[in-house]
Design a protein around this motif. Structure first.
Motif, PDB file in Angstrom:
ATOM      1  N   THR A 217       0.841  -1.197   0.000  1.00 16.51           N
ATOM      2  CA  THR A 217       0.000   0.000   0.000  1.00 16.51           C
ATOM      3  C   THR A 217       0.876   1.247   0.000  1.00 16.51           C
ATOM      4  OG1 THR A 217      -1.683  -1.211   1.260  1.00 16.51           O
ATOM      5  CG2 THR A 217      -1.880   1.184   1.200  1.00 16.51           C
ATOM      6  N   PRO A 218       0.644   2.176  -0.935  1.00 12.52           N
ATOM      7  CA  PRO A 218       1.426   3.416  -0.959  1.00 12.52           C
ATOM      8  C   PRO A 218       1.339   4.159   0.374  1.00 12.52           C
ATOM      9  CG  PRO A 218       0.166   3.191  -2.978  1.00 12.52           C
ATOM     10  CD  PRO A 218      -0.312   2.109  -2.046  1.00 12.52           C
ATOM     11  N   GLY A 219       2.492   4.601   0.860  1.00 10.66           N
ATOM     12  CA  GLY A 219       2.565   5.323   2.125  1.00 10.66           C
ATOM     13  C   GLY A 219       3.002   4.466   3.287  1.00 10.66           C
ATOM     14  N   VAL A 220       2.930   3.138   3.131  1.00 10.19           N
ATOM     15  CA  VAL A 220       3.380   2.232   4.189  1.00 10.19           C
ATOM     16  C   VAL A 220       4.881   2.024   4.017  1.00 10.19           C
ATOM     17  CG1 VAL A 220       3.255  -0.108   5.143  1.00 10.19           C
ATOM     18  CG2 VAL A 220       1.162   1.090   4.449  1.00 10.19           C
ATOM     19  N   VAL A 221       5.631   2.342   5.066  1.00  6.97           N
ATOM     20  CA  VAL A 221       7.082   2.153   5.047  1.00  6.97           C
ATOM     21  C   VAL A 221       7.411   0.704   5.404  1.00  6.97           C
ATOM     22  CG1 VAL A 221       9.256   2.858   6.122  1.00  6.97           C
ATOM     23  CG2 VAL A 221       7.500   4.569   5.599  1.00  6.97           C
ATOM     24  N   ARG A 222       6.763   0.197   6.456  1.00  9.71           N
ATOM     25  CA  ARG A 222       6.992  -1.188   6.883  1.00  9.71           C
ATOM     26  C   ARG A 222       5.923  -1.578   7.905  1.00  9.71           C
ATOM     27  NH1 ARG A 222      10.681   1.884   9.393  1.00  9.71           N
ATOM     28  NH2 ARG A 222      10.604   1.962  11.666  1.00  9.71           N
ATOM     29  N   LEU A 223       5.842  -2.867   8.148  1.00  3.50           N
ATOM     30  CA  LEU A 223       5.025  -3.371   9.244  1.00  3.50           C
ATOM     31  C   LEU A 223       5.883  -3.350  10.497  1.00  3.50           C
ATOM     32  CD1 LEU A 223       3.270  -6.421   7.596  1.00  3.50           C
ATOM     33  CD2 LEU A 223       2.416  -4.111   7.859  1.00  3.50           C
ATOM     34  N   GLU A 224       5.263  -3.097  11.607  1.00  3.61           N
ATOM     35  CA  GLU A 224       5.993  -2.971  12.869  1.00  3.61           C
ATOM     36  C   GLU A 224       5.180  -3.665  13.947  1.00  3.61           C
ATOM     37  OE1 GLU A 224       9.180  -1.243  15.141  1.00  3.61           O
ATOM     38  OE2 GLU A 224       8.828  -0.859  13.038  1.00  3.61           O
TER      39      GLU A 224
ATOM     40  N   GLY B 255      -4.152   4.811   6.362  1.00  2.00           N
ATOM     41  CA  GLY B 255      -4.869   3.812   7.157  1.00  2.00           C
ATOM     42  C   GLY B 255      -6.069   3.250   6.425  1.00  2.00           C
ATOM     43  N   HIS B 256      -6.841   4.122   5.797  1.00  2.00           N
ATOM     44  CA  HIS B 256      -8.016   3.674   5.032  1.00  2.00           C
ATOM     45  C   HIS B 256      -7.584   2.821   3.834  1.00  2.00           C
ATOM     46  CE1 HIS B 256     -12.078   3.673   3.540  1.00  2.00           C
ATOM     47  NE2 HIS B 256     -11.645   4.104   2.368  1.00  2.00           N
ATOM     48  N   ALA B 257      -6.521   3.233   3.147  1.00  2.00           N
ATOM     49  CA  ALA B 257      -6.029   2.469   1.997  1.00  2.00           C
ATOM     50  C   ALA B 257      -5.560   1.077   2.422  1.00  2.00           C
ATOM     51  CB  ALA B 257      -4.905   3.231   1.299  1.00  2.00           C
TER      52      ALA B 257
ATOM     53  N   GLU C 260     -13.515  -7.309   9.421  1.00  2.00           N
ATOM     54  CA  GLU C 260     -12.925  -6.008   9.743  1.00  2.00           C
ATOM     55  C   GLU C 260     -11.416  -6.046   9.571  1.00  2.00           C
ATOM     56  OE1 GLU C 260     -13.357  -4.863  13.847  1.00  2.00           O
ATOM     57  OE2 GLU C 260     -12.591  -6.756  14.564  1.00  2.00           O
ATOM     58  N   VAL C 261     -10.886  -4.880   9.239  1.00  2.00           N
ATOM     59  CA  VAL C 261      -9.440  -4.676   9.203  1.00  2.00           C
ATOM     60  C   VAL C 261      -9.178  -3.431  10.036  1.00  2.00           C
ATOM     61  CG1 VAL C 261      -7.403  -4.182   7.804  1.00  2.00           C
ATOM     62  CG2 VAL C 261      -9.197  -5.674   6.896  1.00  2.00           C
ATOM     63  N   SER C 262      -8.458  -3.596  11.126  1.00  2.00           N
ATOM     64  CA  SER C 262      -8.104  -2.433  11.939  1.00  2.00           C
ATOM     65  C   SER C 262      -6.616  -2.168  11.750  1.00  2.00           C
ATOM     66  CB  SER C 262      -8.455  -2.638  13.412  1.00  2.00           C
ATOM     67  OG  SER C 262      -7.900  -3.820  13.902  1.00  2.00           O
ATOM     68  N   VAL C 263      -6.288  -0.892  11.697  1.00  2.00           N
ATOM     69  CA  VAL C 263      -4.919  -0.470  11.424  1.00  2.00           C
ATOM     70  C   VAL C 263      -4.440   0.407  12.568  1.00  2.00           C
ATOM     71  CG1 VAL C 263      -3.413   0.799   9.834  1.00  2.00           C
ATOM     72  CG2 VAL C 263      -5.347  -0.527   8.931  1.00  2.00           C
ATOM     73  N   SER C 264      -3.279   0.081  13.105  1.00  2.00           N
ATOM     74  CA  SER C 264      -2.628   0.937  14.100  1.00  2.00           C
ATOM     75  C   SER C 264      -1.392   1.536  13.450  1.00  2.00           C
ATOM     76  CB  SER C 264      -2.198   0.133  15.331  1.00  2.00           C
ATOM     77  OG  SER C 264      -3.322  -0.329  16.040  1.00  2.00           O
ATOM     78  N   ILE C 265      -1.319   2.854  13.441  1.00  2.00           N
ATOM     79  CA  ILE C 265      -0.144   3.542  12.920  1.00  2.00           C
ATOM     80  C   ILE C 265       0.772   3.778  14.114  1.00  2.00           C
ATOM     81  CG2 ILE C 265       0.704   5.618  11.781  1.00  2.00           C
ATOM     82  CD1 ILE C 265      -2.028   5.690  10.305  1.00  2.00           C
ATOM     83  N   LEU C 266       1.868   3.045  14.167  1.00  2.00           N
ATOM     84  CA  LEU C 266       2.758   3.081  15.312  1.00  2.00           C
ATOM     85  C   LEU C 266       3.814   4.175  15.218  1.00  2.00           C
ATOM     86  CD1 LEU C 266       3.292  -0.731  15.902  1.00  2.00           C
ATOM     87  CD2 LEU C 266       1.600   0.790  16.925  1.00  2.00           C
ATOM     88  N   ASP C 267       4.094   4.624  14.002  1.00  5.49           N
ATOM     89  CA  ASP C 267       5.091   5.672  13.835  1.00  5.49           C
ATOM     90  C   ASP C 267       4.902   6.304  12.455  1.00  5.49           C
ATOM     91  OD1 ASP C 267       7.192   7.351  14.435  1.00  5.49           O
ATOM     92  OD2 ASP C 267       8.747   5.812  14.282  1.00  5.49           O
TER      93      ASP C 267
END
Length: 129
Positions: A31-38, A95-97, A116-123
């Motif tokens: 997904t564009p904008g995602v640097v990595r999973l953490e 997050g929506h993407a 459901e898909v929940s997204v936590s932006i950690l950084d």
């Protein structure tokens, strides 16, 4: 058994959570904008347990750190993704993407319903000069 008897047989295919997590991880990373999973603390513990179980049976663990999957009472999937995003995009849009992409790819590749898909932006990583 004849061929006709075989065609009447009903079978069930169940895709295990680690496989779904690996599919979701690839979708989120693409997904564009995602640097990595953490993986957060909870995700880190889950991935260590999963990797340990897979190593016991001499299987290479699938890359799924930062993703947790559970099944709802109805059998649908609930996916939680922990990500680090780039500062050059709006956090809500990324997050929506991620939600949309993970839901679409998991449904397409596994045939499993995603509740459901929940997204936590950690950084949020700053832009690099």
């Amino acid at each position: 058994m004849t061929a006709d008897a075989d065609s009447d047989a009903v079978s069930e295919v169940r895709i295990e959570s680690p496989v779904v997590a690996a599919v979701a991880a690839r979708a989120a990373c693409a997904t564009p904008g995602v640097v990595r999973l953490e993986p957060g603390v909870r995700g880190l513990v889950s991935s260590l347990v999963r990797a340990g179980k897979q190593r016991l049976v001499s299987a290479d663990p699938a890359a799924s750190e930062g993703v947790r999957v559970r099944r709802t009472a109805s059998g649908a999937l609930s996916v939680h993704v922990d990500v680090v995003i780039s500062a050059d995009r709006a956090a809500s849009a990324v997050g929506h993407a991620v939600q949309q992409e993970v839901s679409r790819v998991v449904r397409e590749q596994t045939g499993q319903a995603v509740a459901e898909v929940s997204v936590s932006i950690l950084d949020i990583e700053p832009e690099r000069p």
